[in-house]
Design a protein around this motif. Structure first.
Motif, PDB file in Angstrom:
ATOM      1  N   ALA A  69       7.931   8.253 -73.998  1.00 60.01           N
ATOM      2  CA  ALA A  69       8.958   8.882 -73.164  1.00 60.01           C
ATOM      3  C   ALA A  69       9.992   7.855 -72.713  1.00 60.01           C
ATOM      4  CB  ALA A  69       8.317   9.553 -71.962  1.00 60.01           C
ATOM      5  N   GLY A 114      12.321   5.605 -70.796  1.00 61.77           N
ATOM      6  CA  GLY A 114      12.758   5.661 -69.398  1.00 61.77           C
ATOM      7  C   GLY A 114      12.364   6.956 -68.695  1.00 61.77           C
ATOM      8  N   SER A 115      12.288   8.050 -69.436  1.00 61.93           N
ATOM      9  CA  SER A 115      11.978   9.342 -68.804  1.00 61.93           C
ATOM     10  C   SER A 115      10.514   9.448 -68.408  1.00 61.93           C
ATOM     11  CB  SER A 115      12.318  10.490 -69.759  1.00 61.93           C
ATOM     12  OG  SER A 115      13.688  10.457 -70.055  1.00 61.93           O
ATOM     13  N   GLY A 117       6.497  -2.413 -78.511  1.00 60.81           N
ATOM     14  CA  GLY A 117       7.894  -2.263 -78.114  1.00 60.81           C
ATOM     15  C   GLY A 117       8.839  -1.776 -79.211  1.00 60.81           C
ATOM     16  N   ALA A 118       8.323  -1.473 -80.408  1.00 57.06           N
ATOM     17  CA  ALA A 118       9.196  -1.002 -81.500  1.00 57.06           C
ATOM     18  C   ALA A 118       9.215   0.520 -81.460  1.00 57.06           C
ATOM     19  CB  ALA A 118       8.702  -1.499 -82.848  1.00 57.06           C
ATOM     20  N   ILE A 119      10.350   1.099 -81.056  1.00 56.84           N
ATOM     21  CA  ILE A 119      10.384   2.544 -80.869  1.00 56.84           C
ATOM     22  C   ILE A 119      10.334   3.259 -82.236  1.00 56.84           C
ATOM     23  CG2 ILE A 119      11.482   2.456 -78.606  1.00 56.84           C
ATOM     24  CD1 ILE A 119      14.140   3.051 -79.900  1.00 56.84           C
ATOM     25  N   ALA A 147      10.922  10.540 -75.987  1.00 60.99           N
ATOM     26  CA  ALA A 147      12.350  10.339 -75.747  1.00 60.99           C
ATOM     27  C   ALA A 147      13.148  10.668 -77.008  1.00 60.99           C
ATOM     28  CB  ALA A 147      12.594   8.900 -75.324  1.00 60.99           C
ATOM     29  N   ASP A 148      14.367  11.168 -76.820  1.00 57.21           N
ATOM     30  CA  ASP A 148      15.114  11.672 -77.985  1.00 57.21           C
ATOM     31  C   ASP A 148      15.576  10.567 -78.949  1.00 57.21           C
ATOM     32  OD1 ASP A 148      17.010  10.790 -76.093  1.00 57.21           O
ATOM     33  OD2 ASP A 148      18.242  12.609 -76.163  1.00 57.21           O
ATOM     34  N   GLY A 149      16.073   9.467 -78.395  1.00 55.73           N
ATOM     35  CA  GLY A 149      16.534   8.383 -79.277  1.00 55.73           C
ATOM     36  C   GLY A 149      15.396   7.855 -80.126  1.00 55.73           C
ATOM     37  N   SER A 150      14.257   7.624 -79.510  1.00 52.84           N
ATOM     38  CA  SER A 150      13.092   7.104 -80.240  1.00 52.84           C
ATOM     39  C   SER A 150      12.598   8.110 -81.277  1.00 52.84           C
ATOM     40  CB  SER A 150      11.962   6.797 -79.260  1.00 52.84           C
ATOM     41  OG  SER A 150      12.376   5.848 -78.313  1.00 52.84           O
ATOM     42  N   TYR A 202      13.891   8.022 -84.984  1.00 56.35           N
ATOM     43  CA  TYR A 202      13.498   6.983 -85.955  1.00 56.35           C
ATOM     44  C   TYR A 202      12.509   7.523 -86.981  1.00 56.35           C
ATOM     45  CZ  TYR A 202      15.558   3.185 -83.134  1.00 56.35           C
ATOM     46  OH  TYR A 202      16.410   2.351 -82.463  1.00 56.35           O
ATOM     47  N   ALA A 207      20.938  10.054 -74.645  1.00 51.69           N
ATOM     48  CA  ALA A 207      21.380   8.660 -74.444  1.00 51.69           C
ATOM     49  C   ALA A 207      20.253   7.694 -74.771  1.00 51.69           C
ATOM     50  CB  ALA A 207      21.803   8.464 -72.982  1.00 51.69           C
ATOM     51  N   TYR A 208      20.632   6.443 -75.014  1.00 55.29           N
ATOM     52  CA  TYR A 208      19.688   5.326 -74.986  1.00 55.29           C
ATOM     53  C   TYR A 208      19.703   4.842 -73.542  1.00 55.29           C
ATOM     54  CZ  TYR A 208      19.633   4.721 -80.161  1.00 55.29           C
ATOM     55  OH  TYR A 208      19.457   4.872 -81.514  1.00 55.29           O
ATOM     56  N   ALA A 209      19.162   5.702 -72.636  1.00 60.92           N
ATOM     57  CA  ALA A 209      19.377   5.472 -71.203  1.00 60.92           C
ATOM     58  C   ALA A 209      18.832   4.131 -70.743  1.00 60.92           C
ATOM     59  CB  ALA A 209      18.732   6.607 -70.409  1.00 60.92           C
ATOM     60  N   SER A 210      17.658   3.735 -71.260  1.00 58.23           N
ATOM     61  CA  SER A 210      17.102   2.470 -70.760  1.00 58.23           C
ATOM     62  C   SER A 210      17.981   1.292 -71.162  1.00 58.23           C
ATOM     63  CB  SER A 210      15.649   2.273 -71.185  1.00 58.23           C
ATOM     64  OG  SER A 210      15.400   2.873 -72.398  1.00 58.23           O
ATOM     65  N   LEU A 211      18.676   1.405 -72.282  1.00 53.21           N
ATOM     66  CA  LEU A 211      19.563   0.294 -72.665  1.00 53.21           C
ATOM     67  C   LEU A 211      20.757   0.191 -71.728  1.00 53.21           C
ATOM     68  CD1 LEU A 211      19.556   0.208 -76.567  1.00 53.21           C
ATOM     69  CD2 LEU A 211      18.102  -0.989 -74.932  1.00 53.21           C
TER      70      LEU A 211
HETATM   71  C1  LIG Z   1      12.572  -0.651 -83.586  1.00 51.69           C
HETATM   72  C2  LIG Z   1      13.416  -0.754 -82.365  1.00 51.69           C
HETATM   73  N1  LIG Z   1      14.759  -0.672 -82.465  1.00 51.69           N
HETATM   74  C3  LIG Z   1      15.537  -0.747 -81.369  1.00 51.69           C
HETATM   75  C4  LIG Z   1      14.979  -0.938 -80.139  1.00 51.69           C
HETATM   76  C5  LIG Z   1      15.859  -1.124 -78.921  1.00 51.69           C
HETATM   77  N2  LIG Z   1      15.738  -0.012 -77.994  1.00 51.69           N
HETATM   78  C6  LIG Z   1      14.956  -0.062 -76.897  1.00 51.69           C
HETATM   79  S1  LIG Z   1      15.017   1.293 -75.984  1.00 51.69           S
HETATM   80  C7  LIG Z   1      16.143   1.992 -77.030  1.00 51.69           C
HETATM   81  C8  LIG Z   1      16.723   3.331 -76.739  1.00 51.69           C
HETATM   82  C9  LIG Z   1      15.703   4.326 -76.374  1.00 51.69           C
HETATM   83  O1  LIG Z   1      16.346   5.560 -76.182  1.00 51.69           O
HETATM   84  P1  LIG Z   1      15.484   6.831 -75.971  1.00 51.69           P
HETATM   85  O2  LIG Z   1      14.342   6.818 -76.892  1.00 51.69           O
HETATM   86  O3  LIG Z   1      16.369   8.018 -76.012  1.00 51.69           O
HETATM   87  O4  LIG Z   1      14.891   6.629 -74.507  1.00 51.69           O
HETATM   88  P2  LIG Z   1      15.676   6.478 -73.117  1.00 51.69           P
HETATM   89  O5  LIG Z   1      16.076   5.044 -73.028  1.00 51.69           O
HETATM   90  O6  LIG Z   1      16.851   7.397 -73.159  1.00 51.69           O
HETATM   91  O7  LIG Z   1      14.672   6.837 -72.088  1.00 51.69           O
HETATM   92  C10 LIG Z   1      16.441   1.167 -78.093  1.00 51.69           C
HETATM   93  C11 LIG Z   1      17.383   1.503 -79.178  1.00 51.69           C
HETATM   94  C12 LIG Z   1      13.562  -1.009 -80.075  1.00 51.69           C
HETATM   95  N3  LIG Z   1      12.911  -1.192 -78.939  1.00 51.69           N
HETATM   96  N4  LIG Z   1      12.816  -0.904 -81.197  1.00 51.69           N
END
Ligand SMILES: Cc1ncc(C[n+]2csc(CCOP(=O)(O)OP(=O)(O)O)c2C)c(N)n1
Length: 515
Positions: free
Chosen positions: A361, A363-364, A386-388, A412-415, A418, A442-446
Motif C-alpha cells: 500500500a 504511503g496509503s 524496497g523494489a515496488i 498502491a496504484d503506481g506500484s 509494474y 500519484a507517486y505520493a510518497s515520492l
Molecule cells: C523497482 C522500483 N522502482 C522505483 C522505485 C521508486 N519508488 C518508490 S515509491 C514510488 C512510487 C510509489 O507510488 P505508489 O505505488 O502509487 O504509492 P504512493 O507513493 O502513491 O503511496 C517509486 C516509483 C522503487 N522503490 N522500486
C-alpha cells in the motif's frame, strides 16, 4: 528419460509442488516434461516479475520453495527486482533458467547472455548444469541450497542440450542442514542485559514473528521490562486477536529515532540492526542512539526459536505468560468521502479470520497498523527489498499456496502498474484474492521524499514525474480486461459494499478505491 524430465521428477521428489513459469524455446523440454510428471502444478505469469514475485509469496506461506521457469538472461533479468525482494525477505526459491545448448553459446546468438552474471547478485547458489547426467543431482542440490535457513534464492541454469539429452534418471531429495543453535555464552550475555533493567529493545524478524515466537518474545519482554519490536519490513508477521501485538520500526527517520530514543540495549533475534531506508541530509543512517549497545541473541540463519526458548528458561519466564491481543474490531466507517483511514477502518472491521494480507500500500498503508491490531487473526506480508511491483504477484503466490485462506491485497496504484499482469494469473487460476487498490493517481510518497531530501519548490516538470494521472488509470476496466471482477468506490458506503462483495466472492476481485 531426458535431463529435463529427470529434473522435474527430482524437484517433485524434493517436495517442490509448484512451478511459476514464463518459458521460451530453450525451456521446451522442461515444459514437455511437466506433462509427463504428476505432482507439479504449473502457473503461467505473463511477465517474469509476476513469476518471481509469486514464487516469493508462495514460499512465505508454505515455508518451502516453489520453482520458477525463466527464459535465458533476459527472462531472468525481467524477474530480477522481485528476486531482489525475495533475497531480502530470505525466501527460498529455486529458479530454473534455460540457456542455449552448450555448443551454441560460442556463436553469440541474439539471446546469448551472461546468465550466471545476472543470477549471482540475487542468488546464494548458482550452477550451470554441465550435461544431462548432472541435471538431476544439480536440481536436488538447488532445492537443498534454497531451503537452508533462513531461506535463499538458488538458480540452476539449464543449457538446452542438457534438457534433451539422455539422463540417468531423477535424484533423491538432498539433505537440508538444520539451523545451528547458539551457544550458552550468547544466552548468558543477553540474559545479563535483560536482568540489568536498563531500557532494552528486543528486535525480532523471521520465524520469531510467527505466533509461537511472538509469544516467547512477548513473555520475555513482559517479564524483563524490555520492548519487543519487529523490523521495518517483514516477510510474514502474525497479527490480530490471540497474538502478541508488536510495533514495527517506522519508515520515517524522525519517528524511528523517537521510538529508539533513550534505549541502552538492542537485542537482535534474527533481525538486523535498524538503519534508515535512505540517507537524508542532516539525518543519521543508524537509527539507534550512540550510547546504545547492540547484542545478537541469534542471527537469521541460526535457530532463533530455540535461542528464545532457552533464554526464557534461563530467565525463568513461562512461555504462556505473554499478553495476547484481544479481539477489538474498529467500527465500520460512517458514510462520507473515502480516505486512507476510513479504508483502514473498514479493512480492520471486515478482515476475515485467517486472512493473508499482501501489503504494497506504500504511503496509503502507513495508518493501517492501529486499525487492524485487534482484527481477526491474520498474516501480514511486506516488501522487504524496497523494489515496488511485488504486491500483486505476492498476493497471487500466497493464494496458490493457501487456497483455503482469503488473500487481501493492499495495493498502491503506481506500484501495481509494474506487475499488473498478475491479475490475469489470478483470474486464470481462480485465486481468492481481493485487491484494495489505492487510486491516489500519484507517486505520493515520492512527493514527500522530494521535500525530505531537501529539493524544495518543485516545478511542473518535476511534479509530472511524481503524478500518474492524465490520463487516470481506469482500474475497473484494467481488471475486467484481465478477467478479474471489479468495482469502484469513492465514498465509505461504496467501499464497504465493494469490500463485502470482494470478500463474498471466491475468485479474484479488485476495488478501485479513489482517494
Ligand atoms: C523497482 C522500483 N522502482 C522505483 C522505485 C521508486 N519508488 C518508490 S515509491 C514510488 C512510487 C510509489 O507510488 P505508489 O505505488 O502509487 O504509492 P504512493 O507513493 O502513491 O503511496 C517509486 C516509483 C522503487 N522503490 N522500486
Amino acid at each position: 528419460m531426458n535431463g529435463a524430465e529427470s529434473l522435474v521428477r527430482t524437484l517433485v521428489n524434493a517436495g517442490v509442488e509448484v512451478c511459476f513459469t514464463n518459458p521460451g524455446t530453450s525451456e521446451m523440454h522442461f515444459v514437455a516434461a511437466l506433462d509427463r510428471v504428476a505432482g507439479m502444478r504449473c502457473v503461467l505469469g505473463l511477465f517474469e516479475g509476476v513469476v518471481t514475485g509469486a514464487a516469493d509469496g508462495y514460499a512465505r506461506m508454505k515455508d518451502k520453495p516453489a520453482s520458477t521457469l525463466l527464459h535465458l538472461g533476459p527472462g531472468l533479468g525481467n524477474g530480477l527486482a522481485n528476486l531482489h525482494n525475495a533475497r531480502k525477505a530470505q525466501t527460498p526459491i529455486v529458479n530454473i533458467v534455460g540457456d542455449h545448448a552448450t555448443y551454441h553459446v560460442e556463436h553469440d546468438a541474439p539471446l546469448t547472455a551472461d546468465v550466471e552474471g545476472i543470477a549471482w547478485p540475487v542468488s546464494a547458489w548458482v550452477r550451470t548444469s554441465r550435461d544431462a547426467r548432472s541435471v538431476a543431482a544439480d536440481g536436488a542440490e538447488a532445492v537443498a541450497a534454497a531451503s537452508a535457513a533462513p531461506g535463499q534464492v538458488a538458480t540452476l541454469i539449464l543449457p538446452a542440450n542438457t534438457a534433451w539429452e539422455e539422463s540417468d534418471g531423477p535424484a533423491d531429495k538432498a539433505p537440508v542442514p538444520a539451523p545451528p543453535q547458539v551457544d550458552e555464552a550468547r544466552i548468558q550475555s543477553v540474559a545479563a542485559v535483560l536482568r540489568s533493567g536498563e531500557p532494552t529493545v528486543i528486535l525480532a524478524a523471521g520465524r520469531v514473528l510467527r505466533a509461537e515466537g511472538l509469544a516467547l518474545g512477548g513473555a520475555i519482554a513482559a517479564a524483563s521490562g524490555a520492548r519487543l519490536i519487529a523490523q521495518m519490513s517483514n516477510s510474514r508477521l502474525a497479527r490480530g486477536a490471540g497474538r502478541v501485538s508488536i510495533d514495527r520500526v517506522p519508515y520515517p527517520v524522525d519517528q524511528a529515532l523517537a521510538m529508539l530514543e533513550g534505549i541502552r540495549h538492542i537485542v537482535l533475534v534474527g533481525a538486523k540492526a535498524p538503519v534508515a531506508f535512505f540517507a537524508y541530509p542532516d539525518k543519521p543512517s543508524l537509527l539507534w542512539p550512540e550510547n546504545c549497545a547492540v547484542h545478537t541473541l541469534a542471527e537469521a540463519h541460526e535457530d532463533t526459536l530455540h535461542a528464545l526458548a532457552w533464554l526464557a528458561e534461563e530467565l525463568s519466564v513461562s512461555k504462556d505468560s505473554a499478553l495476547l491481543q484481544p479481539l477489538a474490531l474498529p467500527p465500520l466507517p460512517a458514510d462520507g468521502p473515502l480516505d486512507i483511514d476510513s479504508i483502514a477502518c473498514a479493512v480492520g472491521a471486515l478482515l476475515p479470520e485467517n486472512a493473508i494480507v499482501a501489503d504494497e500500500a506504500i504511503g496509503s498503508g502507513r495508518g493501517m497498523h492501529p486499525f487492524t491490531l485487534g482484527a481477526q487473526p491474520h498474516d501480514w506480508l511486506q516488501i522487504c527489498g524496497g523494489a515496488i511491483g511485488l504486491g500483486l504477484p505476492m498476493a497471487t503466490g500466497a493464494a496458490v499456496a493457501c487456497p483455503d485462506r482469503k488473500v487481501i491485497g493492499l495495493q498502491a496504484d503506481g506500484s501495481a502498474m509494474y506487475t499488473v499482469q498478475a491479475l490475469w494469473t489470478q483470474a486464470r487460476e481462480g485465486l481468492d484474492v481481493t485487491t484494495v487498490l489505492f487510486a491516489n493517481r500519484a507517486y505520493a510518497s515520492l512527493k514527500h521524499e522530494l521535500f525530505n531530501v531537501g529539493a524544495r519548490n518543485p516545478g511542473r516538470k518535476a511534479l509530472d514525474m511524481l503524478e500518474i494521472g492524465r490520463p487516470d488509470l481506469d482500474w475497473v476496466s484494467l481488471a475486467r480486461g484481465m478477467g478479474v471482477e471489479a468495482g469502484r468506490a469513492t465514498t465509505n458506503a461504496e467501499f464497504v459494499r465493494e469490500l463485502r462483495a470482494g470478500l463474498a466472492s471466491e475468485g479474484p476481485y479488485l476495488i478501485e478505491a479513489v482517494i
